[in-house]
Motif scaffolding. Structure first.
Motif, short mmCIF file in Angstrom:
data_model
loop_
_atom_site.label_atom_id
_atom_site.label_comp_id
_atom_site.label_asym_id
_atom_site.label_seq_id
_atom_site.Cartn_x
_atom_site.Cartn_y
_atom_site.Cartn_z
N THR A 4 11.41 -1.23 -10.96
CA THR A 4 10.63 -1.82 -9.69
C THR A 4 9.72 -0.75 -9.12
N PRO A 5 8.35 -1.50 -9.11
CA PRO A 5 7.32 -0.40 -8.36
C PRO A 5 7.90 0.10 -7.14
N ALA A 6 7.28 1.20 -6.83
CA ALA A 6 7.61 2.04 -5.62
C ALA A 6 6.85 1.08 -4.46
N SER A 7 5.92 0.51 -4.56
CA SER A 7 5.45 -0.37 -3.36
C SER A 7 5.91 -1.83 -3.44
N ALA A 8 7.20 -1.97 -4.14
CA ALA A 8 7.69 -3.51 -3.82
C ALA A 8 8.04 -3.55 -2.60
N GLY A 9 8.41 -2.61 -2.02
CA GLY A 9 8.91 -3.12 -0.35
C GLY A 9 7.89 -2.75 0.55
N ALA A 10 6.62 -2.73 0.22
CA ALA A 10 5.30 -2.54 1.09
C ALA A 10 5.12 -3.59 1.81
N ALA A 23 -2.68 7.21 8.80
CA ALA A 23 -2.92 8.38 8.21
C ALA A 23 -3.37 9.38 8.97
N LEU A 24 -4.42 9.03 9.64
CA LEU A 24 -5.04 9.77 10.66
C LEU A 24 -4.32 10.48 11.74
N LEU A 25 -3.48 9.76 12.28
CA LEU A 25 -2.49 10.47 13.40
C LEU A 25 -1.49 11.18 12.71
N GLY A 26 -0.91 10.81 11.40
CA GLY A 26 0.22 11.46 10.85
C GLY A 26 1.57 10.62 10.89
N ALA A 44 5.79 6.30 1.56
CA ALA A 44 5.76 4.97 1.69
C ALA A 44 4.43 4.59 2.16
N LEU A 45 3.70 5.64 2.91
CA LEU A 45 2.55 5.09 3.35
C LEU A 45 1.46 5.30 2.23
N LEU A 46 1.57 6.09 1.25
CA LEU A 46 0.67 5.97 0.07
C LEU A 46 0.88 4.91 -0.91
N ASP A 47 2.12 4.34 -1.01
CA ASP A 47 2.46 3.08 -1.70
C ASP A 47 1.95 2.00 -1.08
N ALA A 48 1.96 1.91 0.30
CA ALA A 48 1.36 0.79 0.99
C ALA A 48 -0.17 0.89 0.95
N ALA A 49 -0.84 1.87 0.88
CA ALA A 49 -2.24 1.84 0.83
C ALA A 49 -2.68 1.69 -0.58
N ALA A 50 -1.88 2.15 -1.70
CA ALA A 50 -2.29 1.56 -3.11
C ALA A 50 -2.38 0.24 -3.30
N VAL A 51 -1.09 -0.52 -2.55
CA VAL A 51 -1.18 -2.01 -2.70
C VAL A 51 -2.25 -2.47 -1.85
N GLU A 52 -2.59 -2.35 -0.78
CA GLU A 52 -3.54 -2.98 -0.06
C GLU A 52 -5.07 -2.54 -0.62
N THR A 53 -5.18 -1.25 -1.54
CA THR A 53 -6.56 -1.25 -2.01
C THR A 53 -6.61 -2.34 -3.25
N LEU A 54 -5.34 -2.52 -3.64
CA LEU A 54 -5.58 -3.50 -4.97
C LEU A 54 -6.00 -4.94 -4.59
N ARG A 55 -5.31 -5.10 -3.13
CA ARG A 55 -5.40 -6.31 -2.65
C ARG A 55 -7.06 -6.64 -2.29
N ARG A 56 -7.56 -5.62 -1.83
CA ARG A 56 -8.91 -5.62 -1.31
C ARG A 56 -9.85 -5.92 -2.37
N ARG A 57 -9.60 -5.12 -3.73
CA ARG A 57 -10.53 -5.03 -4.75
C ARG A 57 -10.39 -6.45 -5.50
N ALA A 58 -9.20 -7.30 -5.26
CA ALA A 58 -9.12 -8.51 -5.82
C ALA A 58 -9.92 -9.34 -5.19
N GLY A 59 -10.01 -9.25 -3.72
CA GLY A 59 -10.60 -10.27 -3.01
C GLY A 59 -9.96 -11.40 -2.68
N VAL A 60 -8.70 -11.46 -2.77
CA VAL A 60 -7.68 -12.57 -2.64
C VAL A 60 -6.57 -12.17 -1.74
N ARG A 61 -6.28 -12.93 -0.84
CA ARG A 61 -5.33 -12.99 0.23
C ARG A 61 -3.84 -12.92 -0.56
N ALA A 62 -3.04 -11.91 -0.24
CA ALA A 62 -1.66 -12.22 -0.91
C ALA A 62 -0.89 -13.21 -0.30
#
Length: 543
Positions: A4-10, A23-26, A44-62
Motif C-alpha cells: 500500500t503506498p504511503a500516500s493512500a490515506g492522503a 509547509a511554510l508555517l510548519g 504525511a505532508l510530503l506524501d500528500a504533496a506528492a499525490v497533489e503534484t501528480l494530480r496537477r501534472r495529470a490535469g484531471v480532477r480526482a
C-alpha cells in the motif's frame, strides 16, 4: 510485504495552497488534519504533496473509480524543438504579481511574452508537449486574451482535458460547436438539423462557420427561422452578417428594417450603409446632401449646413434614432447620423468635384464644423475609406496633431486602422517626432508588430529625449512595456548605449537615472529574449 503506498490515506480534496501554507508555517503550528493520524506529520505532508503534484501534472480532477475515458484524438502536428519546449515551460511558470510590486528591475515580464510565443508557435505548426497542457489551460483560464492562441496551440488534447475538468470548460465554450465538428454548406441536412435543434451557442457557431465558407448559404439558413426568433437572438444572428457583407445581402437587410425590434432595425441600417451601392445608402445620400452645400457668394467658398428640422417615419425606418442623448441638440444629432450613413463618394459630386482634402479644408459656417467632420470620421471608419481617413487625419506634424475631424485620440486610432500597416507606422512616427510620447500610447496600439524601423526609432529617440530632459520616468512605463513587446528584436544592439546610468539634470526626479538605466536594460534583455524565442522555434521548423 505491504504494497500500500504511503500516500493512500492522503486527502482526495486537499488543495495545493493548503499544503503550501502548512509547509511554510510548519507542521507544529499547522498540523495535518485527521487524515494523517498514525503517521509523522512531516512525512504525511510530503506524501500528500506528492499525490497533489501528480494530480496537477495529470490535469484531471480526482474522482471515484469509473470506466477509463476514451483516448484523446491524435494530434498530427510535429512536436516542439527541445529548446522551444523548455522555453514554454519557463514562460508558463511565470505568474503575474510575483515581482512584489515596485520597480520591475531588469528582468523581462515573461507572461507578457507568452502571447507572442504562442503566435510564433502556431504560425510554424507545432504541437505542445502533453505535460505542458495543464499549465497552458490554467494560463488561458486566467487571461481571456490568451484563449484563441492558446487553444489553437493546445489542439485536440486540450478539448479532451476540458471535458474531464470543469475548471477548463471555457475551452469548450470558446470553440465553435464546443469543440465538435460543425456541418458545412456541403451537408445541408445536418446543418439544418443543428440549426433547428441546437443550443443557442451552437447555432451562433454554425451560422458563423457557414458564413465564412458560403455567405449566401448562411443568409438562407437564417431566413428559414428569422420570423420566429427572439429579438435578442435576431440581433446576434444579424451581427454575423458583417463577415462577408455584400450586395446580395441587401434584400434580407431591407426586410430587417421593418423589424419590430429597434436594435435590429439599427443594426440592419448600419450594415446597409456600409454597402455604398445600397438603396438605403442612396436615400441617406439624398437626405445628407440636402443639408450640406457650398456657399459661393463670398470671396472664399465655404460649406453651409441646414440640419434637419424633424425626424420623420422614413428616417426612423432607415435607422435614424429620433431621441438625442442628454446634452445633445436634436438637429445636430440627426445631421450626424445622416452624414455618417451617406456614402463618402457623395460629397465630391455634391461639393463641386473637390477631393476629400479640399473638402475638409473648406471653412464651415455657423459652428457646424466639428459636428460635420466628426460624422465624416465615423463614415470613413465604417466604410473603410483610406482617402478620407488621410484627409481627416491631416499631417502628423500639424498643430494639435490631427486633421479637423480627428477630435480625439480614439478617433485618430480608428482612422489609422483603415490605412496600410506601413503608412500607419509612418504617420505615428511623424506624430511622435513632433509631439512626443505623452499622447501616442493609444496610437501605437494600432500599429503592426514588430514595429517598422522608422516607428521603432521614433519611440526610442523620444524615450531617450525624455530621459535626458529629466522627465518623471514612471510616467513612461506603459510605452516602455509596449516597446518591449513590439520593437524589432534587431534593435537590441543599437540600444546598448542607453543602458548606462546617465547624469541626472538638476530638475530630474530623484533616482530617475537609475530607473531609466534599468528600463533600457530590461528592454534590451527582452528584445534578445524575443530573438532567442524565434531562433528556438526555427531550429527545427516543420514544413
Amino acid at each position: 510485504m505491504n504494497t500500500t503506498p504511503a500516500s493512500a490515506g492522503a486527502p482526495v480534496g486537499g488543495s495545493w495552497e493548503e499544503l503550501v501554507t502548512m509547509a511554510l508555517l510548519g507542521t507544529e503550528r499547522r498540523p495535518p488534519p485527521a487524515w494523517a493520524a498514525g503517521r509523522e506529520a512531516p512525512v504525511a505532508l510530503l506524501d500528500a504533496a506528492a499525490v497533489e503534484t501528480l494530480r496537477r501534472r495529470a490535469g484531471v480532477r480526482a474522482a471515484r473509480a469509473a470506466a477509463r475515458p476514451e483516448p484523446a484524438a491524435p494530434d498530427p502536428r510535429p512536436g516542439l524543438p527541445p529548446a522551444a519546449a523548455r522555453r514554454l515551460t519557463t514562460l508558463l511558470a511565470d505568474r503575474p504579481g510575483t515581482g512584489g510590486g515596485g520597480r520591475r528591475g531588469t528582468a523581462p515580464d515573461l507572461m507578457e511574452l507568452l502571447p507572442q510565443w504562442l503566435a510564433l508557435a502556431n504560425a510554424r505548426g507545432f504541437a505542445p508537449p502533453p505535460e505542458s497542457l495543464p499549465a497552458l489551460l490554467d494560463a488561458a483560464r486566467g487571461r481571456t486574451d490568451l484563449r484563441p492562441a492558446a487553444l489553437a496551440f493546445a489542439g485536440p488534447r486540450a478539448l479532451w482535458l476540458a471535458r474531464l475538468n470543469p475548471d477548463w470548460r471555457f475551452a469548450l465554450r470558446s470553440l465553435p460547436g464546443g469543440g465538435t465538428a460543425l456541418p458545412g454548406p456541403e451537408d445541408p441536412g445536418r446543418a439544418q438539423q443543428l440549426w433547428q435543434e441546437g443550443l443557442f451557442a451552437e447555432r451562433v457557431a454554425l451560422l458563423t462557420s457557414i458564413r465564412a465558407q458560403d455567405p449566401g448559404a448562411a443568409r438562407e439558413l437564417l431566413a428559414t427561422t428569422w420570423a420566429t426568433e427572439r429579438a435578442e437572438d435576431r440581433l446576434m444572428f444579424l451581427d454575423s452578417l458583417r463577415s462577408g457583407l455584400c450586395a446580395a445581402d441587401e434584400p434580407f437587410l431591407e426586410r430587417a428594417l421593418a423589424d419590430r425590434s429597434r436594435n435590429v432595425r439599427a443594426t440592419a441600417a448600419e450594415l446597409l450603409s456600409a454597402l455604398p451601392g445600397s438603396a438605403l445608402a442612396a436615400r441617406m445620400a439624398a437626405r445628407a446632401g440636402s443639408c450640406v452645400a457650398v456657399d459661393r457668394t463670398r470671396g472664399t467658398p465655404s460649406i453651409v449646413v441646414e440640419a434637419p428640422h424633424e425626424c420623420d417615419a422614413s428616417m426612423e425606418r432607415d435607422g435614424v434614432v429620433p431621441k438625442a442623448p442628454a446634452g445633445r441638440g436634436e438637429r445636430s444629432w440627426w445631421l450626424g447620423q445622416l452624414v455618417e450613413a451617406a456614402p463618402l463618394g457623395t460629397w465630391s459630386r455634391r461639393l463641386g468635384g473637390r477631393t476629400p482634402e479640399e473638402i475638409v479644408a473648406l471653412p464651415v459656417s455657423d459652428d457646424w464644423q466639428s459636428e460635420l467632420h466628426a460624422a465624416w470620421c465615423r463614415a470613413a471608419v465604417r466604410q473603410r475609406d483610406p482617402g478620407w481617413s488621410r484627409a481627416l487625419l491631416g499631417a502628423p506634424s500639424a498643430p494639435e496633431a490631427g486633421g479637423p475631424g480627428a477630435v480625439s485620440l480614439a478617433e485618430r486610432s480608428k482612422l489609422l486602422a483603415t490605412l496600410g500597416s506601413a503608412e500607419r507606422a509612418e504617420w505615428v512616427a511623424g506624430f511622435i517626432a513632433t509631439h512626443g510620447l505623452s499622447e501616442a500610447f493609444q496610437l501605437l496600439g494600432v500599429c503592426a508588430v514588430p514595429w517598422a524601423g522608422p516607428l521603432g526609432r521614433a519611440v526610442v529617440d523620444a524615450l531617450n529625449i525624455a530621459r535626458d530632459a529629466g522627465s518623471y520616468p514612471w510616467s513612461f512605463s506603459g510605452v516602455m512595456g509596449l516597446a518591449e513587446r513590439c520593437l524589432d528584436p534587431a534593435e537590441a544592439g543599437r540600444l546598448e548605449g542607453l543602458t548606462a546610468v546617465a547624469d541626472e539634470p538638476e530638475n530630474a526626479a530623484p533616482g530617475a537615472g537609475g530607473y531609466w538605466a534599468e528600463a533600457f536594460q530590461r528592454l534590451v534583455t527582452t528584445l534578445r529574449l524575443r530573438a532567442a524565442m524565434t531562433s528556438e522555434l526555427d531550429g527545427a521548423q516543420p514544413r
